[in-house]
Design a protein around this motif. Structure first.
Motif, short mmCIF file in Angstrom:
data_model
loop_
_atom_site.label_atom_id
_atom_site.label_comp_id
_atom_site.label_asym_id
_atom_site.label_seq_id
_atom_site.Cartn_x
_atom_site.Cartn_y
_atom_site.Cartn_z
N ALA A 189 8.02 -9.94 30.01
CA ALA A 189 7.86 -9.01 31.16
C ALA A 189 7.26 -7.49 30.62
CB ALA A 189 9.11 -8.67 31.88
N ASP A 190 7.79 -6.86 29.57
CA ASP A 190 7.41 -5.66 29.11
C ASP A 190 6.43 -5.73 28.08
OD1 ASP A 190 8.85 -4.01 31.15
OD2 ASP A 190 10.48 -4.85 30.25
N ARG A 191 6.15 -6.61 27.66
CA ARG A 191 5.21 -6.96 26.46
C ARG A 191 3.53 -5.99 26.87
NH1 ARG A 191 3.15 -12.48 26.05
NH2 ARG A 191 5.27 -12.94 25.34
N ILE A 192 3.31 -5.17 25.92
CA ILE A 192 2.14 -4.25 25.96
C ILE A 192 1.18 -4.67 25.10
CG2 ILE A 192 2.96 -2.49 24.55
CD1 ILE A 192 1.66 -0.47 26.53
N ALA A 193 1.71 -5.31 23.90
CA ALA A 193 0.75 -5.58 22.69
C ALA A 193 1.48 -6.75 21.85
CB ALA A 193 0.45 -4.20 21.93
N ARG A 194 0.51 -6.98 20.76
CA ARG A 194 0.96 -7.93 19.65
C ARG A 194 0.70 -7.39 18.33
NH1 ARG A 194 2.76 -12.65 21.51
NH2 ARG A 194 2.17 -13.36 23.60
N LEU A 195 1.68 -7.57 17.54
CA LEU A 195 1.53 -7.07 16.09
C LEU A 195 0.10 -7.78 15.67
CD1 LEU A 195 2.48 -5.41 13.85
CD2 LEU A 195 3.75 -7.55 12.87
N ASN A 196 -0.64 -6.75 14.98
CA ASN A 196 -1.94 -7.12 14.49
C ASN A 196 -1.88 -7.09 13.00
OD1 ASN A 196 -4.82 -6.12 13.53
ND2 ASN A 196 -5.24 -7.52 15.23
N ARG A 197 -1.63 -5.83 12.49
CA ARG A 197 -1.63 -5.62 10.86
C ARG A 197 -0.46 -4.27 10.73
NH1 ARG A 197 -6.84 -4.39 12.42
NH2 ARG A 197 -7.33 -2.10 11.88
N PHE A 198 -0.12 -4.22 9.41
CA PHE A 198 0.77 -3.29 9.00
C PHE A 198 0.47 -3.18 7.26
CE2 PHE A 198 3.28 -6.97 8.85
CZ PHE A 198 3.80 -7.03 7.71
N VAL A 199 0.97 -2.11 7.09
CA VAL A 199 0.90 -1.57 5.41
C VAL A 199 2.32 -1.78 5.07
CG1 VAL A 199 0.51 0.11 3.63
CG2 VAL A 199 -0.85 0.23 5.79
N PRO A 200 2.51 -2.87 4.10
CA PRO A 200 3.64 -3.27 3.70
C PRO A 200 4.47 -2.03 2.77
CG PRO A 200 2.26 -4.95 3.02
CD PRO A 200 1.50 -3.73 3.47
N ILE A 201 5.66 -1.94 3.14
CA ILE A 201 6.73 -1.08 2.46
C ILE A 201 7.26 -1.71 1.03
CG2 ILE A 201 8.67 0.67 2.47
CD1 ILE A 201 7.92 0.64 5.59
N THR A 202 7.29 -1.00 0.06
CA THR A 202 7.71 -1.58 -0.99
C THR A 202 9.25 -0.77 -1.30
OG1 THR A 202 5.76 -1.52 -2.47
CG2 THR A 202 7.91 -1.34 -3.72
N PHE A 203 10.49 -1.77 -1.39
CA PHE A 203 11.66 -1.33 -1.17
C PHE A 203 12.44 -1.35 -2.42
CE2 PHE A 203 11.10 -2.37 3.38
CZ PHE A 203 11.26 -1.23 3.96
N GLU A 204 13.48 -0.73 -2.75
CA GLU A 204 14.40 -0.81 -3.82
C GLU A 204 15.82 -1.28 -2.97
OE1 GLU A 204 15.49 1.72 -7.42
OE2 GLU A 204 17.01 2.02 -6.12
N PRO A 205 16.54 -2.38 -3.08
CA PRO A 205 15.81 -3.42 -3.97
C PRO A 205 14.79 -4.21 -3.46
CG PRO A 205 18.10 -4.20 -3.01
CD PRO A 205 17.83 -2.74 -2.75
N PRO A 206 14.19 -5.14 -4.06
CA PRO A 206 14.26 -5.49 -5.46
C PRO A 206 13.62 -4.58 -6.34
CG PRO A 206 12.39 -6.77 -4.36
CD PRO A 206 13.03 -5.70 -3.31
N VAL A 207 12.29 -3.83 -5.99
CA VAL A 207 11.49 -2.98 -6.88
C VAL A 207 12.28 -1.77 -7.09
CG1 VAL A 207 9.27 -2.43 -7.35
CG2 VAL A 207 9.40 -4.27 -5.76
N ALA A 208 12.48 -1.35 -8.53
CA ALA A 208 12.89 0.10 -8.74
C ALA A 208 11.99 1.03 -8.23
CB ALA A 208 12.75 -0.04 -10.30
N ARG A 209 12.67 2.02 -7.61
CA ARG A 209 11.82 3.07 -6.74
C ARG A 209 10.96 3.77 -7.82
NH1 ARG A 209 16.84 6.65 -4.78
NH2 ARG A 209 17.74 4.64 -4.77
N ALA A 210 11.13 3.97 -8.88
CA ALA A 210 10.12 4.73 -10.03
C ALA A 210 8.56 3.85 -9.91
CB ALA A 210 10.48 4.59 -11.42
N LYS A 211 8.75 2.46 -9.63
CA LYS A 211 7.53 1.62 -9.49
C LYS A 211 6.98 1.96 -7.98
CE LYS A 211 8.95 -1.45 -13.31
NZ LYS A 211 9.22 -2.70 -13.60
N HIS A 212 7.58 2.69 -7.27
CA HIS A 212 7.15 2.55 -5.86
C HIS A 212 5.73 3.21 -5.61
CE1 HIS A 212 11.05 1.44 -3.53
NE2 HIS A 212 10.82 0.69 -4.61
N ARG A 213 4.75 2.83 -4.87
CA ARG A 213 3.55 3.62 -4.63
C ARG A 213 3.36 3.85 -3.29
NH1 ARG A 213 4.61 4.55 -8.96
NH2 ARG A 213 3.36 4.26 -10.79
N ASN A 214 4.37 3.88 -2.24
CA ASN A 214 4.19 3.94 -1.07
C ASN A 214 3.62 5.18 -0.48
OD1 ASN A 214 5.73 1.71 -0.07
ND2 ASN A 214 7.29 2.48 -0.79
#
Length: 342
Positions: A189-214
């Motif tokens: 009833a309240d749908r206004i849009a549908r997800l189209n695309r997003f920029v993935p977020i790198t998380f710890e875990p599993p990736v050590a935060r020193a390697k993040h490039r967010n």
């Protein structure tokens, strides 16, 4: 401009001169082999003394709270200088990427209601989250692939990944509700849009935060043209956007968001590398962020922050605490999502 305000401004020259020292500070202060207690980031800003801005550039060690030097071990102390640049310590609190919180009842919030066409500032959210904020409505920078003259054929809601894509857990085509589910929004009833695309977020875990490039927490969802409105409630129509080189410490900004409505703030740091808590034990490290005075609360995530004078977009609000708000550079949002905002 009053003298006190002039002392809050970091000049473009000073910021440029700090570039090398900033890189050294990130490596030294955020060394995963030698973590410092209470430290959550590094940024560029102004040194303060006795509660007053000095106008002098400083590398900022971002901490959850200030602790007396006598209560810290030698290994946790921040050096007075790094690579020839003075340092300072700035409290930013516990940084969280903020959806609406349980105590925020939607009946009491003016921007938590259903509205069509929907302007920026109102409640919105992926069908499986609580609620965040609709930043503004945008379109593809060059139209659809193969369109040589760039006529827009799709129109989008711009907000955060954690608002529209459920922190990487959403699928293309998922329902986006306005208002968000926590504010009474129901699918379909309240749908206004549908997800189209997003920029993935790198998380710890599993990736050590020193390697993040967010760089961004950002996503878009496509909706019908007549359901979307490019004006931002109380802020008005954006008059452009500022590249990162033109955004400076001391700049006055404003925003409108689902929880705290209209609020004013001031940029206190740039080029921030910060660790942000997403709940469930997940932390993401972001680079090249903007820090402002506190101008938000849970549920304001996704708000567009613009200059108070000229109304030009500077950032996409995505996290904060009781003392500070964190923004993605709008230049990175625009580039990585391939969108145009004006």
């Amino acid at each position: 401009m009053p003298a006190i305000e002039q002392q809050m401004i970091l000049s473009a020259k000073d910021a440029k001169d700090m570039k090398n020292a900033h890189g050294v500070a990130v490596s030294e202060l955020l060394d995963p082999e030698n973590p410092r207690e209470n430290l959550v980031g590094v940024a560029q800003g102004i040194k303060w003394s006795n509660g007053q801005p000095t106008g002098k550039p400083a590398l900022l060690a971002l901490v959850t709270q200030k602790i007396d030097k006598g209560d810290l071990s030698k290994d946790d102390l921040v050096p007075a200088e790094i690579a020839g640049m003075k340092t300072d310590v700035m409290a930013v609190g516990e940084l969280f990427a903020g959806q609406a919180e349980p105590q925020q009842e939607f009946e009491t919030l003016a921007l938590a209601k259903r509205v069509r066409p929907a302007p920026g500032g109102y409640s919105v959210g992926h069908k499986n989250i609580t609620a965040g904020t609709l930043g503004t409505c945008v379109y593809d920078r060059l139209g659809d692939p193969g369109d040589p003259i760039g006529i827009p054929t799709k129109y989008y809601i711009l907000s955060n990944n954690h608002v529209l894509a459920n922190s990487n857990n959403g699928n293309v085509g998922d329902s986006i509700l306005q208002p968000g589910p926590f504010d009474g929004g129901n699918d379909p009833a309240d749908r206004i849009a549908r997800l189209n695309r997003f920029v993935p977020i790198t998380f710890e875990p599993p990736v050590a935060r020193a390697k993040h490039r967010n760089l961004v927490d950002a996503a878009v969802a496509d909706g019908d043209f007549d359901d979307l409105k490019r004006e931002i409630h109380w802020v008005g129509h954006l008059q452009g956007w500022l590249p990162r080189e033109q955004i400076y410490v001391g700049m006055q900004v404003h925003k409108c968001g689902r929880t705290t409505n209209y609020s004013l703030g001031r940029i206190t740091a740039v080029q921030a590398t910060v660790d942000v808590n997403y709940g469930g034990g997940r932390v993401a490290r972001f680079r090249d962020q903007i820090i402002t005075t506190n101008m938000s609360a849970g549920g304001d995530s996704g708000s567009i922050v613009a200059t108070r004078e000229g109304n030009k977009a500077v950032g996409l609000l995505f996290a904060g605490s009781s003392v500070a708000t964190i923004l993605n550079q709008i230049q990175h949002v625009r580039s990585l999502l391939r969108i145009e905002i004006v």
